[in-house]
Design a protein around this motif. Structure first.
Motif, mmCIF file in Angstrom:
data_model
loop_
_atom_site.group_PDB
_atom_site.id
_atom_site.type_symbol
_atom_site.label_atom_id
_atom_site.label_comp_id
_atom_site.label_asym_id
_atom_site.label_seq_id
_atom_site.Cartn_x
_atom_site.Cartn_y
_atom_site.Cartn_z
ATOM 1 N N ALA A 173 -3.673 -23.828 51.741
ATOM 2 C CA ALA A 173 -2.750 -24.934 52.031
ATOM 3 C C ALA A 173 -3.504 -26.212 52.378
ATOM 4 C CB ALA A 173 -1.823 -24.552 53.182
ATOM 5 N N GLY A 174 -4.839 -26.134 52.459
ATOM 6 C CA GLY A 174 -5.645 -27.346 52.634
ATOM 7 C C GLY A 174 -6.122 -27.620 54.047
ATOM 8 N N LEU A 175 -6.178 -26.591 54.884
ATOM 9 C CA LEU A 175 -6.660 -26.823 56.252
ATOM 10 C C LEU A 175 -8.140 -27.208 56.225
ATOM 11 C CD1 LEU A 175 -5.672 -26.648 59.220
ATOM 12 C CD2 LEU A 175 -6.749 -24.401 59.317
ATOM 13 N N PRO A 176 -8.520 -28.308 56.859
ATOM 14 C CA PRO A 176 -9.932 -28.696 56.864
ATOM 15 C C PRO A 176 -10.815 -27.612 57.501
ATOM 16 C CG PRO A 176 -8.560 -30.493 57.650
ATOM 17 C CD PRO A 176 -7.663 -29.291 57.527
ATOM 18 N N LYS B 246 -12.085 -9.824 53.551
ATOM 19 C CA LYS B 246 -12.407 -8.844 54.608
ATOM 20 C C LYS B 246 -13.519 -9.333 55.538
ATOM 21 C CE LYS B 246 -9.955 -5.585 52.275
ATOM 22 N NZ LYS B 246 -9.769 -6.203 50.975
ATOM 23 N N GLY B 247 -13.859 -10.614 55.433
ATOM 24 C CA GLY B 247 -14.981 -11.119 56.236
ATOM 25 C C GLY B 247 -14.543 -11.791 57.523
ATOM 26 N N VAL B 248 -15.504 -12.440 58.173
ATOM 27 C CA VAL B 248 -15.160 -13.371 59.253
ATOM 28 C C VAL B 248 -14.920 -14.721 58.573
ATOM 29 C CG1 VAL B 248 -16.438 -12.183 61.079
ATOM 30 C CG2 VAL B 248 -17.616 -13.872 59.705
ATOM 31 N N PHE B 249 -14.028 -15.527 59.137
ATOM 32 C CA PHE B 249 -13.678 -16.816 58.531
ATOM 33 C C PHE B 249 -14.209 -17.910 59.448
ATOM 34 C CE2 PHE B 249 -10.397 -20.207 57.731
ATOM 35 C CZ PHE B 249 -10.758 -20.461 56.408
ATOM 36 N N ILE B 250 -15.272 -18.572 58.980
ATOM 37 C CA ILE B 250 -15.928 -19.565 59.842
ATOM 38 C C ILE B 250 -16.212 -20.818 59.017
ATOM 39 C CG2 ILE B 250 -18.017 -20.081 61.206
ATOM 40 C CD1 ILE B 250 -18.134 -17.101 61.932
ATOM 41 N N ALA B 251 -15.856 -21.971 59.570
ATOM 42 C CA ALA B 251 -16.095 -23.264 58.911
ATOM 43 C C ALA B 251 -15.519 -23.280 57.491
ATOM 44 C CB ALA B 251 -17.596 -23.587 58.908
ATOM 45 N N SER C 96 -15.847 -26.806 67.288
ATOM 46 C CA SER C 96 -16.260 -28.006 68.038
ATOM 47 C C SER C 96 -16.592 -29.147 67.092
ATOM 48 C CB SER C 96 -17.485 -27.700 68.903
ATOM 49 O OG SER C 96 -17.188 -26.647 69.756
ATOM 50 N N ALA C 97 -17.258 -28.792 65.983
ATOM 51 C CA ALA C 97 -17.641 -29.842 65.029
ATOM 52 C C ALA C 97 -16.400 -30.488 64.406
ATOM 53 C CB ALA C 97 -18.536 -29.245 63.944
ATOM 54 N N ALA C 98 -15.340 -29.693 64.229
ATOM 55 C CA ALA C 98 -14.136 -30.223 63.559
ATOM 56 C C ALA C 98 -13.177 -30.918 64.527
ATOM 57 C CB ALA C 98 -13.397 -29.076 62.866
ATOM 58 N N GLN C 99 -13.400 -30.741 65.840
ATOM 59 C CA GLN C 99 -12.390 -31.155 66.825
ATOM 60 C C GLN C 99 -12.038 -32.660 66.760
ATOM 61 O OE1 GLN C 99 -10.289 -29.401 69.104
ATOM 62 N NE2 GLN C 99 -9.481 -31.482 69.037
ATOM 63 N N THR D 180 -8.608 -27.485 67.544
ATOM 64 C CA THR D 180 -9.255 -26.525 66.651
ATOM 65 C C THR D 180 -9.319 -25.184 67.385
ATOM 66 O OG1 THR D 180 -11.430 -27.116 67.477
ATOM 67 C CG2 THR D 180 -10.619 -28.339 65.567
ATOM 68 N N MET D 181 -9.667 -24.109 66.656
ATOM 69 C CA MET D 181 -9.508 -22.806 67.313
ATOM 70 C C MET D 181 -10.374 -21.697 66.731
ATOM 71 S SD MET D 181 -5.788 -22.578 65.639
ATOM 72 C CE MET D 181 -5.869 -24.330 65.448
ATOM 73 N N VAL D 182 -10.608 -20.708 67.594
ATOM 74 C CA VAL D 182 -11.209 -19.434 67.193
ATOM 75 C C VAL D 182 -10.155 -18.371 67.479
ATOM 76 C CG1 VAL D 182 -13.054 -17.757 67.609
ATOM 77 C CG2 VAL D 182 -13.507 -20.225 67.879
ATOM 78 N N VAL D 183 -9.787 -17.605 66.458
ATOM 79 C CA VAL D 183 -8.783 -16.553 66.644
ATOM 80 C C VAL D 183 -9.468 -15.202 66.631
ATOM 81 C CG1 VAL D 183 -6.712 -15.465 65.680
ATOM 82 C CG2 VAL D 183 -7.007 -17.945 65.496
ATOM 83 N N LYS D 184 -9.147 -14.388 67.634
ATOM 84 C CA LYS D 184 -9.607 -12.992 67.611
ATOM 85 C C LYS D 184 -8.374 -12.104 67.466
ATOM 86 C CE LYS D 184 -9.986 -9.764 70.388
ATOM 87 N NZ LYS D 184 -9.450 -8.685 69.543
ATOM 88 N N PRO D 185 -8.171 -11.559 66.256
ATOM 89 C CA PRO D 185 -7.005 -10.694 66.063
ATOM 90 C C PRO D 185 -7.253 -9.313 66.664
ATOM 91 C CG PRO D 185 -8.257 -10.853 64.015
ATOM 92 C CD PRO D 185 -8.972 -11.711 65.034
ATOM 93 N N ALA D 186 -6.179 -8.562 66.865
ATOM 94 C CA ALA D 186 -6.316 -7.211 67.413
ATOM 95 C C ALA D 186 -7.121 -6.326 66.462
ATOM 96 C CB ALA D 186 -4.944 -6.602 67.632
ATOM 97 N N GLN D 187 -7.893 -5.459 67.048
ATOM 98 C CA GLN D 187 -8.753 -4.548 66.283
ATOM 99 C C GLN D 187 -7.949 -3.695 65.289
ATOM 100 O OE1 GLN D 187 -11.125 -2.085 68.859
ATOM 101 N NE2 GLN D 187 -11.365 -0.479 67.323
ATOM 102 N N GLN D 188 -6.738 -3.270 65.720
ATOM 103 C CA GLN D 188 -5.957 -2.369 64.854
ATOM 104 C C GLN D 188 -5.350 -3.093 63.655
ATOM 105 O OE1 GLN D 188 -5.609 -2.759 68.139
ATOM 106 N NE2 GLN D 188 -5.065 -0.883 69.193
#
Ligand code: SIN
Length: 487
Positions: free
Chosen positions: A203-206, A15-20, A62-65, A180-188
């Motif tokens: 699945a092993g995504l860096p 239920k968190g934010v997914f970062i790095a 950016s660091a992973a790009q 690389t990417m930042v995803v913002k899903p819909a609020q709902q």
């Protein structure tokens, strides 16, 4: 559906934010509630991402790009193939989660998981086909070399109506291209995306390749990203007004943009059409996803000689569809996403009826809990009915007549949108004439469904720019570099 299964699947979602590559609380620790549109009950709470989280996500992207861009295409493809498999292995859980937060019936949710996973399979195959060109300078002096390179960190903004497939349609080509990417899903509907991120992690995504920031404060969170010159692209699926604002923001650092925006799909039925097929496919074109789709048939233009029969048969089909919570056995029509959407649908129907339309079936909200609206067919639509111009995004089918082919094409094109049109005729010459004359990016010819991971999805006019899926989908995430070679 058993409550224990609902609880188990809700408990299993991070239920968190997914970062790095890690799950975190939002900075400041705030959360927001996710509502079940069928019951109006709270399902759970999710981290409410902030501008600081967005910047942390972009730092990670950016660091992973550079390393991700240098990862062999085969490895990027195989990662997508593994995720495709895991999504299918967990399709029941993903589908249940999607039904709970978005409302669509379970069978449709399962269909979306399969559809969404297919983008990963398709782009796993495209990752290894990124190529360039080597040619002789026309003058003979020197050579021309072109190569394709990832555009860099992307912002992917996904909608609530297809919480998984509209994500994988962007994430798949971005991963394949080496972005690389930042995803913002819909609020709902952030839960499906959070579950997908967990699957991609497994699945092993860096770390840093994919970052997900759910939030209720969309523009606060995306604003700082547009201000940051490390961001190189934005891809958005949603309404045209929001798309226009994002394009303005994207201009600041001249970002690459892909926009899948609103539609107002005309569904043309000529006198020579196979009427059984036209009715059958109309049910799909209108009722898929409870009508909450930018490719949903928005207005039915039917030749005057068959219009009454078409409308009566469509009303009979829509009137027999079972409305209810998407988890219940046999339900074909779930709730609309929220109160705002249901009011909008009701207002459009009331406006049409006030201007002389006849209700052939439906025409009103259903029940006192959840955002249900009855499958509706309207006849006798006047030219000034608002629903001919606006996207309905609900289970409402207005049927209007025409007398000539020219009139049908003129009516079909009378819109600032140009996403998709549906054409039903058994005359091949007419079919090709009409298809050529339509101002749209896609046509369903004697078919009520065009969506397909192997095909280019996208519109013209105010329906957007760029294509998703198909051979062109990966190009949206690649830049061309030309090298003048002196031999
Ligand atoms: C939509 O964006 O509403 C339609 C998605 C699809 O059919 O792929």
């Amino acid at each position: 559906m058993d409550k224990a299964a609902e609880k188990r699947v809700l408990d299993s979602v991070p239920k968190g934010v997914f970062i790095a590559g890690e799950w975190r609380d939002a900075s400041g620790g705030a959360t927001f509630d996710i509502e079940d549109p069928a019951t109006q009950e709270t399902l759970c709470a999710v981290a409410n991402g902030t501008p600081a989280d967005a910047i942390a996500a972009l730092d990670a992207a950016s660091a992973a790009q550079a390393e991700w861009a240098a990862t062999p295409p085969r490895d990027r493809g195989e990662f997508l193939r593994r995720t495709f498999q895991l999504m299918n292995d967990r399709a029941d859980d993903l589908a249940l989660l999607m039904t709970l937060e978005m409302g669509k019936p379970l069978a449709e949710a399962k269909g979306e998981v399969t559809y969404g996973a297919e983008f990963f399979r398709w782009f796993s195959e495209e990752a290894v086909r990124i190529d360039g060109r080597w040619s002789m300078n026309p003058s003979g002096a020197g050579r021309l070399l072109t190569m394709k390179q990832p555009v860099g960190p992307c912002l992917l903004i996904t909608p609530w109506n297809f919480p998984i497939a509209m994500g994988t349609r962007k994430i798949g080509p971005a991963v394949a291209a080496g972005c690389t990417m930042v995803v913002k899903p819909a609020q709902q509907t952030p839960l499906s995306m959070l579950m997908l991120a967990q699957i991609m992690k497994e699945a092993g995504l860096p770390a840093g390749v994919l970052n997900v920031v759910p939030t209720t404060k969309a523009s606060d969170v995306t604003g700082p990203l547009f201000d940051d010159e490390r961001l190189r692209k934005v891809s958005f699926t949603g309404s045209t007004p929001v798309g226009k604002k994002l394009m303005e923001q994207a201009a600041k650092h001249v970002l690459r943009v892909s926009m899948e925006l609103g539609g107002n799909a005309p569904y043309l039925v000529f006198a020579d059409a196979d009427l059984d097929a036209a009715v059958e496919q109309a049910v799909i074109a209108k009722m898929r996803n409870i009508g909450e789709s930018c490719v949903a048939a928005n207005r039915f233009h039917v030749h005057e000689s068959v219009a009454d029969e078409f409308a009566a048969r469509l009303a009979q089909r829509l009137g027999s569809m079972k409305v209810g919570r998407g988890t219940e056995e046999g339900v074909q029509v779930g709730p609309l996403i929220d109160a705002v959407q249901r009011s909008k649908v009701a207002e459009l129907v009331d406006d049409a009826v006030g201007k002389g339309a006849k209700v052939l079936i439906g025409g009103e909200p259903v029940g006192d809990r959840g955002y249900f609206y009855a499958p509706t067919v309207l006849g006798g639509i006047s030219d000034d009915a608002t629903l001919l111009r606006e996207e309905i995004f609900g289970p409402v089918a207005p049927v209007k007549t025409f007398s000539t082919e020219e009139e049908a094409v003129r009516a079909a094109n009378a819109s600032e949108f140009g996403l998709v049109a549906y054409v039903f005729t058994s005359d091949i010459k007419r079919a090709l004439r009409v298809v050529e004359a339509l101002e749209v990016g896609m046509v369903g010819l004697n078919r009520g469904l065009v969506s397909n991971p192997a095909a280019e999805f996208g519109g013209v006019k105010e329906s957007g720019v760029g294509r998703e899926g198909g051979r062109e989908g990966i190009d949206e995430y690649l830049s061309t570099k030309y090298v003048a070679v002196d031999l």
